[in-house]
Design a protein around this motif. Structure first.
Motif, PDB file in Angstrom:
ATOM      1  N   MET A 100     -14.271  -5.689  -4.693  1.00 49.34           N
ATOM      2  CA  MET A 100     -13.904  -5.918  -3.289  1.00 49.34           C
ATOM      3  C   MET A 100     -12.493  -6.500  -3.189  1.00 49.34           C
ATOM      4  SD  MET A 100     -16.078  -4.682  -1.282  1.00 49.34           S
ATOM      5  CE  MET A 100     -15.409  -5.370   0.217  1.00 49.34           C
ATOM      6  N   ILE A 101     -12.143  -7.408  -4.086  1.00 47.75           N
ATOM      7  CA  ILE A 101     -10.785  -7.978  -4.091  1.00 47.75           C
ATOM      8  C   ILE A 101      -9.756  -6.877  -4.340  1.00 47.75           C
ATOM      9  CG2 ILE A 101      -9.221  -9.499  -5.373  1.00 47.75           C
ATOM     10  CD1 ILE A 101     -11.712 -11.361  -5.775  1.00 47.75           C
ATOM     11  N   ILE A 102     -10.038  -6.013  -5.305  1.00 47.24           N
ATOM     12  CA  ILE A 102      -9.128  -4.907  -5.609  1.00 47.24           C
ATOM     13  C   ILE A 102      -9.011  -3.967  -4.413  1.00 47.24           C
ATOM     14  CG2 ILE A 102      -8.822  -2.843  -7.046  1.00 47.24           C
ATOM     15  CD1 ILE A 102     -10.184  -4.504  -9.330  1.00 47.24           C
ATOM     16  N   ALA A 103     -10.145  -3.611  -3.825  1.00 45.75           N
ATOM     17  CA  ALA A 103     -10.138  -2.688  -2.683  1.00 45.75           C
ATOM     18  C   ALA A 103      -9.376  -3.283  -1.500  1.00 45.75           C
ATOM     19  CB  ALA A 103     -11.573  -2.346  -2.278  1.00 45.75           C
ATOM     20  N   GLN A 104      -9.572  -4.561  -1.236  1.00 42.64           N
ATOM     21  CA  GLN A 104      -8.859  -5.208  -0.134  1.00 42.64           C
ATOM     22  C   GLN A 104      -7.361  -5.238  -0.408  1.00 42.64           C
ATOM     23  OE1 GLN A 104     -11.099  -8.843  -0.032  1.00 42.64           O
ATOM     24  NE2 GLN A 104     -12.597  -8.028   1.422  1.00 42.64           N
ATOM     25  N   SER A 105      -6.973  -5.470  -1.646  1.00 42.18           N
ATOM     26  CA  SER A 105      -5.549  -5.454  -2.010  1.00 42.18           C
ATOM     27  C   SER A 105      -4.956  -4.073  -1.817  1.00 42.18           C
ATOM     28  CB  SER A 105      -5.361  -5.900  -3.469  1.00 42.18           C
ATOM     29  OG  SER A 105      -5.746  -7.226  -3.631  1.00 42.18           O
ATOM     30  N   LEU A 106      -5.693  -3.064  -2.253  1.00 44.20           N
ATOM     31  CA  LEU A 106      -5.208  -1.696  -2.086  1.00 44.20           C
ATOM     32  C   LEU A 106      -5.097  -1.305  -0.613  1.00 44.20           C
ATOM     33  CD1 LEU A 106      -7.156   0.104  -4.959  1.00 44.20           C
ATOM     34  CD2 LEU A 106      -4.698  -0.351  -4.858  1.00 44.20           C
ATOM     35  N   ALA A 107      -6.043  -1.766   0.191  1.00 45.62           N
ATOM     36  CA  ALA A 107      -6.028  -1.435   1.622  1.00 45.62           C
ATOM     37  C   ALA A 107      -4.837  -2.062   2.323  1.00 45.62           C
ATOM     38  CB  ALA A 107      -7.328  -1.891   2.272  1.00 45.62           C
ATOM     39  N   LYS A 108      -4.367  -3.206   1.822  1.00 52.31           N
ATOM     40  CA  LYS A 108      -3.224  -3.897   2.431  1.00 52.31           C
ATOM     41  C   LYS A 108      -1.893  -3.352   1.934  1.00 52.31           C
ATOM     42  CE  LYS A 108      -5.789  -8.172   3.042  1.00 52.31           C
ATOM     43  NZ  LYS A 108      -5.989  -9.544   2.527  1.00 52.31           N
ATOM     44  N   ALA A 109      -1.897  -2.673   0.791  1.00 52.78           N
ATOM     45  CA  ALA A 109      -0.659  -2.149   0.216  1.00 52.78           C
ATOM     46  C   ALA A 109      -0.162  -0.997   1.050  1.00 52.78           C
ATOM     47  CB  ALA A 109      -0.915  -1.701  -1.214  1.00 52.78           C
ATOM     48  N   PRO A 110       1.165  -0.884   1.212  1.00 56.57           N
ATOM     49  CA  PRO A 110       1.701   0.247   1.969  1.00 56.57           C
ATOM     50  C   PRO A 110       1.361   1.556   1.251  1.00 56.57           C
ATOM     51  CG  PRO A 110       3.486  -1.082   1.005  1.00 56.57           C
ATOM     52  CD  PRO A 110       2.187  -1.754   0.676  1.00 56.57           C
ATOM     53  N   SER A 111       0.983   2.535   2.037  1.00 55.15           N
ATOM     54  CA  SER A 111       0.596   3.817   1.427  1.00 55.15           C
ATOM     55  C   SER A 111       1.841   4.585   1.018  1.00 55.15           C
ATOM     56  CB  SER A 111      -0.247   4.645   2.392  1.00 55.15           C
ATOM     57  OG  SER A 111       0.540   5.082   3.464  1.00 55.15           O
ATOM     58  N   LYS A 112       1.709   5.330  -0.072  1.00 53.53           N
ATOM     59  CA  LYS A 112       2.807   6.152  -0.577  1.00 53.53           C
ATOM     60  C   LYS A 112       2.560   7.578  -0.126  1.00 53.53           C
ATOM     61  CE  LYS A 112       3.323   3.236  -4.636  1.00 53.53           C
ATOM     62  NZ  LYS A 112       3.223   3.156  -6.079  1.00 53.53           N
ATOM     63  N   LYS A 113       3.432   8.068   0.707  1.00 47.77           N
ATOM     64  CA  LYS A 113       3.244   9.443   1.214  1.00 47.77           C
ATOM     65  C   LYS A 113       4.339  10.350   0.728  1.00 47.77           C
ATOM     66  CE  LYS A 113       0.552   8.303   5.223  1.00 47.77           C
ATOM     67  NZ  LYS A 113       0.283   8.534   6.592  1.00 47.77           N
TER      68      LYS A 113
END
Length: 113
Positions: A100-113
């Motif tokens: 969950m910590i990893i997923a929350q961190s990834l969700a907050k990271a700017p997406s690379k498009k």
């Protein structure tokens, strides 16, 4: 075959699928081991509150009741989402918290498009 016994067999399958012993699962569910055994092997019917709680713990209660597993499509999940959920449900508590910590961190990271 008795419907409660058939449901009990499927309840046992689901419990084992998630890697719980009868003792461990009964503690998780807040019932005695004797009650858990009765749900799985005798004519005692698991009630709606128990089944609702079991579903929250990852058991497929639709399968327990009907004998038919819910597919990813019926759950409105993609195959990837369904696989991720299956993996998540097989983790222990600490592993789930870490994920969950990893997923929350990834969700907050700017997406690379």
């Amino acid at each position: 075959m008795n419907i409660n016994l058939t449901m009990g067999m499927r309840l046992q399958e689901e419990r084992k699928r998630l890697g719980y012993s009868q003792e461990g699962f009964s503690l998780l569910m807040g019932v005695s081991r004797r009650t858990q055994v009765s749900y799985e092997t005798r004519d005692k019917n698991a009630g709606l509150l128990y089944l609702s709680k079991a579903q929250a713990k990852g058991l497929d209660i639709y399968y327990i009741i009907s004998g038919n597993a819910i597919t990813a499509e019926q759950q409105l999940l993609s195959e990837t989402e369904a696989n991720l959920l299956k993996i998540y449900r097989n983790l222990d508590r600490q592993e789930k918290e870490s994920l969950m910590i990893i997923a929350q961190s990834l969700a907050k990271a700017p997406s690379k498009k």
